[in-house]
Scaffold this motif. Sequence first.
Motif, PDB file in Angstrom:
ATOM      1  N   GLY A 363       0.833  -1.201   0.000  1.00 17.00           N
ATOM      2  CA  GLY A 363       0.000   0.000   0.000  1.00 17.00           C
ATOM      3  C   GLY A 363       0.863   1.243   0.000  1.00 17.00           C
ATOM      4  N   ASN A 364       0.453   2.209   0.813  1.00 20.18           N
ATOM      5  CA  ASN A 364       1.196   3.456   0.936  1.00 20.18           C
ATOM      6  C   ASN A 364       2.633   3.156   1.372  1.00 20.18           C
ATOM      7  OD1 ASN A 364       2.135   6.053   1.549  1.00 20.18           O
ATOM      8  ND2 ASN A 364       0.093   6.722   2.161  1.00 20.18           N
ATOM      9  N   THR A 365       3.583   3.851   0.750  1.00 19.96           N
ATOM     10  CA  THR A 365       5.003   3.591   1.048  1.00 19.96           C
ATOM     11  C   THR A 365       5.465   4.229   2.353  1.00 19.96           C
ATOM     12  OG1 THR A 365       5.594   5.506  -0.316  1.00 19.96           O
ATOM     13  CG2 THR A 365       5.606   3.326  -1.371  1.00 19.96           C
ATOM     14  N   LYS A 366       4.552   4.910   3.047  1.00 19.86           N
ATOM     15  CA  LYS A 366       4.886   5.511   4.337  1.00 19.86           C
ATOM     16  C   LYS A 366       4.114   4.804   5.456  1.00 19.86           C
ATOM     17  CE  LYS A 366       5.899  10.141   2.503  1.00 19.86           C
ATOM     18  NZ  LYS A 366       5.556  11.583   2.562  1.00 19.86           N
ATOM     19  N   PRO A 367       4.712   4.669   6.618  1.00 20.65           N
ATOM     20  CA  PRO A 367       3.992   4.037   7.733  1.00 20.65           C
ATOM     21  C   PRO A 367       2.847   4.919   8.224  1.00 20.65           C
ATOM     22  CG  PRO A 367       6.099   4.916   8.485  1.00 20.65           C
ATOM     23  CD  PRO A 367       6.087   5.060   6.984  1.00 20.65           C
ATOM     24  N   LEU A 368       1.824   4.311   8.773  1.00 19.86           N
ATOM     25  CA  LEU A 368       0.679   5.035   9.315  1.00 19.86           C
ATOM     26  C   LEU A 368       0.992   5.544  10.716  1.00 19.86           C
ATOM     27  CD1 LEU A 368      -2.114   2.505   8.236  1.00 19.86           C
ATOM     28  CD2 LEU A 368      -1.278   4.496   6.973  1.00 19.86           C
ATOM     29  N   ASP A 369       0.227   6.535  11.138  1.00 23.90           N
ATOM     30  CA  ASP A 369       0.405   7.102  12.479  1.00 23.90           C
ATOM     31  C   ASP A 369      -0.230   6.155  13.505  1.00 23.90           C
ATOM     32  OD1 ASP A 369       0.668   8.573  14.741  1.00 23.90           O
ATOM     33  OD2 ASP A 369      -0.452  10.322  14.051  1.00 23.90           O
ATOM     34  N   ALA A 370       0.599   5.376  14.168  1.00 25.03           N
ATOM     35  CA  ALA A 370       0.090   4.360  15.091  1.00 25.03           C
ATOM     36  C   ALA A 370      -0.637   4.962  16.291  1.00 25.03           C
ATOM     37  CB  ALA A 370       1.249   3.485  15.585  1.00 25.03           C
ATOM     38  N   SER A 371      -0.309   6.216  16.659  1.00 20.85           N
ATOM     39  CA  SER A 371      -0.940   6.843  17.822  1.00 20.85           C
ATOM     40  C   SER A 371      -2.401   7.193  17.573  1.00 20.85           C
ATOM     41  CB  SER A 371      -0.162   8.100  18.233  1.00 20.85           C
ATOM     42  OG  SER A 371      -0.196   9.061  17.184  1.00 20.85           O
ATOM     43  N   ARG A 372      -2.781   7.374  16.277  1.00 21.44           N
ATOM     44  CA  ARG A 372      -4.159   7.746  15.944  1.00 21.44           C
ATOM     45  C   ARG A 372      -4.889   6.644  15.203  1.00 21.44           C
ATOM     46  NH1 ARG A 372      -3.652  11.322  12.005  1.00 21.44           N
ATOM     47  NH2 ARG A 372      -5.774  12.115  12.219  1.00 21.44           N
ATOM     48  N   LEU A 373      -4.218   5.542  14.987  1.00 24.38           N
ATOM     49  CA  LEU A 373      -4.728   4.502  14.098  1.00 24.38           C
ATOM     50  C   LEU A 373      -6.028   3.885  14.592  1.00 24.38           C
ATOM     51  CD1 LEU A 373      -3.859   3.255  11.434  1.00 24.38           C
ATOM     52  CD2 LEU A 373      -2.668   1.485  12.701  1.00 24.38           C
ATOM     53  N   PHE A 374      -6.137   3.649  15.903  1.00 22.51           N
ATOM     54  CA  PHE A 374      -7.302   2.945  16.442  1.00 22.51           C
ATOM     55  C   PHE A 374      -8.321   3.894  17.070  1.00 22.51           C
ATOM     56  CE2 PHE A 374      -3.758  -0.094  16.577  1.00 22.51           C
ATOM     57  CZ  PHE A 374      -4.305  -1.123  15.837  1.00 22.51           C
ATOM     58  N   GLN A 375      -8.195   5.195  16.817  1.00 23.50           N
ATOM     59  CA  GLN A 375      -9.151   6.154  17.352  1.00 23.50           C
ATOM     60  C   GLN A 375     -10.378   6.266  16.445  1.00 23.50           C
ATOM     61  OE1 GLN A 375      -7.233   9.890  18.135  1.00 23.50           O
ATOM     62  NE2 GLN A 375      -5.643   8.980  19.416  1.00 23.50           N
ATOM     63  N   ARG A 376     -11.501   6.591  17.052  1.00 20.16           N
ATOM     64  CA  ARG A 376     -12.766   6.659  16.323  1.00 20.16           C
ATOM     65  C   ARG A 376     -12.759   7.820  15.323  1.00 20.16           C
ATOM     66  NH1 ARG A 376     -18.115   5.920  19.863  1.00 20.16           N
ATOM     67  NH2 ARG A 376     -16.790   4.158  20.455  1.00 20.16           N
ATOM     68  N   PHE A 377     -13.241   7.542  14.113  1.00 22.89           N
ATOM     69  CA  PHE A 377     -13.372   8.513  13.011  1.00 22.89           C
ATOM     70  C   PHE A 377     -12.022   9.089  12.575  1.00 22.89           C
ATOM     71  CE2 PHE A 377     -17.573   8.998  15.186  1.00 22.89           C
ATOM     72  CZ  PHE A 377     -18.339   8.410  14.188  1.00 22.89           C
ATOM     73  N   GLN A 378     -10.949   8.358  12.841  1.00 27.03           N
ATOM     74  CA  GLN A 378      -9.626   8.780  12.381  1.00 27.03           C
ATOM     75  C   GLN A 378      -9.290   8.002  11.112  1.00 27.03           C
ATOM     76  OE1 GLN A 378      -7.718  11.192  13.522  1.00 27.03           O
ATOM     77  NE2 GLN A 378      -9.097  11.706  15.213  1.00 27.03           N
ATOM     78  N   LYS A 379      -9.173   8.738   9.999  1.00 25.08           N
ATOM     79  CA  LYS A 379      -8.852   8.112   8.714  1.00 25.08           C
ATOM     80  C   LYS A 379      -7.478   8.559   8.267  1.00 25.08           C
ATOM     81  CE  LYS A 379     -12.523   9.589   6.480  1.00 25.08           C
ATOM     82  NZ  LYS A 379     -13.513   9.712   5.390  1.00 25.08           N
ATOM     83  N   GLN A 380      -6.704   7.592   7.765  1.00 24.56           N
ATOM     84  CA  GLN A 380      -5.339   7.870   7.328  1.00 24.56           C
ATOM     85  C   GLN A 380      -5.268   8.107   5.817  1.00 24.56           C
ATOM     86  OE1 GLN A 380      -2.410   7.428   9.512  1.00 24.56           O
ATOM     87  NE2 GLN A 380      -3.726   7.227  11.285  1.00 24.56           N
ATOM     88  N   THR A 381      -6.423   7.981   5.134  1.00 23.04           N
ATOM     89  CA  THR A 381      -6.465   8.213   3.689  1.00 23.04           C
ATOM     90  C   THR A 381      -7.660   9.109   3.366  1.00 23.04           C
ATOM     91  OG1 THR A 381      -7.870   6.294   3.226  1.00 23.04           O
ATOM     92  CG2 THR A 381      -5.484   5.918   3.292  1.00 23.04           C
TER      93      THR A 381
END
Length: 423
Positions: A363-381
């Motif tokens: 997928g994306n060549t950059k790592p996702l923000d793990a601190s916000r990854l499992f928060q509600r309504f937080q989208k990384q794309t």
Amino acid sequence: MKLLNKSLKGHIVYSVLVLFVSMPVFYFELTSIVAEDVDEDLVAQKADLVAKMEKVIANKPFEYFQVFEPDIHIKPANTKRTKDSIYTISFFDSIAKENVPHRVLESTVVLNSEWYNITISKSLVDNDNLIFSIVMVQAIILVLIIMGLLFITRYHSKKLWKPFYATLGKLHEYKIESEKSIELEKTDVDEFADLNKTISNLTNRNHEVYLSQKEFTENASHEMQTPLAVFQSKVELLMQTTPLTSDQAELITELSEAGQRMNRLNKTLLLLSKIENNQFTDKESVNIDKAVQKLAEQYKNALNQKSISLHTRVAGDAIINANQTLIEILIGNLLSNAIRHNVQGGRINIIIEPNQFNISNTGNTKPLDASRLFQRFQKQTADTNSLGLGLEIAKRICSLYKADITYNYADSLHSFNVSFNNS
């Protein structure tokens, strides 16, 4: 450490300290008393001996003393002692074949104007045995007293704390979703009676709040489904009307997509609320491998549309005790994310091991923000189809079953690992 053992710890330490300090002190004090008593006997014996010697000194009966009183030695004095000397020394006993401790008095006396050295010794064997016996009896009595006190204290403490442990056991078994209210044992201890009353009131209020929240969630979801269904049907009717301009068609399409999104959001929030309220109480043995195969078949079209290759490796049986629906939702959300955020012609790797599984994807060549990854309504794309709740639901399901879900980015792969506890 349990509360009962912790409360007894101080008594045990104090008792052992008293035992180890008192025994040597008692022994040396008793030895001192006995030695003092023996010394007084020796002084009295010396005085009596001197009085008798004055009567027979002319006959020089010292040799007879050596024969009939081996513990008394008299000889002319070469030096004069200013005061008596008393000390302890060991002599070899030819009969007992061992060194025997003796208390010895040495003194210089004047008899008929001549100086004599008198040495009187007294065996301490009997006294030592007596001291040892007394100390042993005292030690046994003290140990029995300490053990008895500890036993009685523990017995009464267990009896005293029994209502507390009974309440604790009831709390361990209590489930808020149960219709049955918690029943606590009655106790005549005011503090525990107060605690039980407070716990009963608290659990009853929490159960009422739980039922109220559950009812509100179900009613809200039901009431929202009806207008959403009407809205969607009206939009579909509008699509079928003629004539229809391109601008009108575009607006109606946007309305349809918004309605579908609201419908998905409503169902997702309802699911999340049910998970948080622990409404999925049914459990069974769930085979992770079979669940993955089932969901892979369901997502087959989505995989083909992006030409994504799916590779599954089973390194061991992963069978857990959980709700089948929730586990399928967990795996489905992670697999759906792996497909949605993948690239054309990408790949997905699924590794199943005992008590855990791992899903990784390109997928994306950059790592996702793990601190916000499992928060509600937080989208990384910027994907408009994503609600931002999939990973939140996955996290809630893992928390429900005491499982750990972690994210890692390595070798150009976004990886989610779920590890279940053996219990």
